[in-house]
Scaffold this active site. Structure first.
Site, short mmCIF file in Angstrom:
data_model
loop_
_atom_site.label_atom_id
_atom_site.label_comp_id
_atom_site.label_asym_id
_atom_site.label_seq_id
_atom_site.Cartn_x
_atom_site.Cartn_y
_atom_site.Cartn_z
N THR A 185 -17.46 -34.14 21.11
CA THR A 185 -17.45 -32.95 21.79
C THR A 185 -16.28 -32.35 21.07
OG1 THR A 185 -17.99 -33.95 23.67
CG2 THR A 185 -16.46 -32.32 24.01
N LYS B 292 -21.02 -28.18 27.29
CA LYS B 292 -20.29 -29.74 27.53
C LYS B 292 -18.80 -29.45 27.99
CE LYS B 292 -19.21 -33.97 27.53
NZ LYS B 292 -18.99 -34.91 26.20
N ASN C 226 -11.68 -35.19 13.44
CA ASN C 226 -12.38 -36.17 12.87
C ASN C 226 -13.68 -35.81 12.11
OD1 ASN C 226 -11.10 -37.98 15.77
ND2 ASN C 226 -10.64 -38.56 13.54
N LYS D 5 -8.20 -34.35 25.84
CA LYS D 5 -8.61 -33.70 24.99
C LYS D 5 -9.83 -32.37 25.25
CE LYS D 5 -12.27 -34.34 22.69
NZ LYS D 5 -13.38 -34.79 21.93
N LEU E 144 -18.06 -38.52 17.15
CA LEU E 144 -16.57 -38.53 16.84
C LEU E 144 -15.82 -38.09 17.78
CD1 LEU E 144 -17.47 -37.25 13.35
CD2 LEU E 144 -16.92 -39.52 13.70
N PRO E 145 -14.53 -38.67 17.65
CA PRO E 145 -13.61 -38.25 18.78
C PRO E 145 -13.00 -36.83 18.90
CG PRO E 145 -12.98 -40.18 17.69
CD PRO E 145 -14.00 -39.87 16.86
#
Length: 306
Positions: free
Chosen positions: A104, A179, A78, A254, A73-74
């Site tokens: 992420t 990440k 979300n 983001k 998912l973004p």
């Protein structure tokens, strides 16, 4: 190749069929796993229906039909909606289910979701990826996994269908931490590569020649030798396709925002990470939001006053 015999493969739920989720879910299908799919955009599911996947109406429906689910998912909001929303996974999750989130998101949100999942008697692992759309298509992603170590082998069985490197990082949230650090470095190195290439071109160097020299010298990095941001230097990368596809500038902004939050929370100085965050935010404000993050080369060329 996944270890489990073809005959014993049970369905796998997959939620989030965007630029990354689409090829990842396809690789599960290629390895013989029946896929139960959901995406908030119905058109994203049509292709999977044609490939033989079951398509559902909500994340809750996926949880009702599968006890192993991968989400891609973004953003943090979300992920919260998909897991804990009105029609979220936790509404119908089965006890003992394995839920793997490859989005992420903020490590704190991963920990929050893990607690909510644990209360329902299921297992949550964060497993964000590195490698981009090309690696997702080729099944060569790197997965950074956080969660209960005893569940790692069960997660690895699925993740090796989609990636060539699956690394256990520690408790829930450590996959996200790895990440975020990786993407902060990637953003910084991409800006550096774009600056060096732009300067060299303005000094009269042929961009292909300059890239060749950089890649046999101490300045070489992934942004220069695998994902060069200058149009015409490499084929098969977003810079060769008007910066379409790949990893969007919005998503990089983001991720850099997540790095800033983590840096603030841990009182860690990240001056270059902060500057990279501002550059990618400016790009979003100036029409680059949907372009690949390597479009920073084009942005720097056009922004003479930076």
């Amino acid at each position: 190749v996944c270890s489990r015999a073809m005959a014993s493969k049970t369905p796998v739920g997959f939620i989030g069929l965007g630029n990354m989720g689409n090829p990842m879910a396809k690789n599960l299908l290629k390895h013989g796993y029946p896929v139960i799919a959901y995406d908030v955009f119905p058109e994203a599911c049509k292709e999977f229906q044609d490939l033989g996947a079951q398509v559902t109406e909500s994340p809750a429906d996926v949880a009702e039909r599968a006890d192993r689910i991968i989400t891609m998912l973004p953003s943090s909001p979300n992920a919260k909606e998909v897991y804990t929303g009105a029609n979220g996974i936790l509404k119908k999750v089965k006890k003992g289910s394995l839920l793997i989130d490859s989005s992420t998101i903020d490590p704190a949100v991963s920990k929050e979701l893990a607690k909510a999942v644990e209360k329902m008697g299921a297992v949550f692992m964060d497993a964000p990826v590195s490698g981009g759309v090309g690696a997702a298509r080729a099944g060569n992603l790197t997965f950074m996994v956080g969660g209960v170590e005893q569940e790692f082998d069960a997660a690895k069985e699925l993740l090796t269908c989609m990636g060539s490197n699956v690394v256990y990082c520690g408790a829930v949230g450590t996959g996200q931490a790895a990440k975020i650090c990786n993407n902060m470095l990637l953003a910084i190195s991409m800006i550096g590569t774009a600056e060096a290439m732009n300067l060299g071109i303005r000094l009269g160097l042929d961009p292909k020649l300059l890239a060749k020299i950089l890649n046999m010298s101490s300045g070489r990095c992934w942004s220069s030798d695998t994902y060069n941001p200058v149009p015409g230097v490499m084929e098969g990368v977003p810079s060769a396709n008007n910066y379409q596809g790949g990893f969007g500038t919005t998503l990089m902004a983001k991720d850099l925002g997540l790095a800033q939050i983590s840096a603030t929370n841990t009182m860690t100085p990240v001056p270059l990470g902060s500057q990279a965050h501002q550059i990618y935010r400016m790009m979003c404000a100036k029409g680059y939001a949907l372009k690949d993050f390597s479009a920073v080369f084009q942005f720097l060329r056009e922004e003479e006053n930076l």
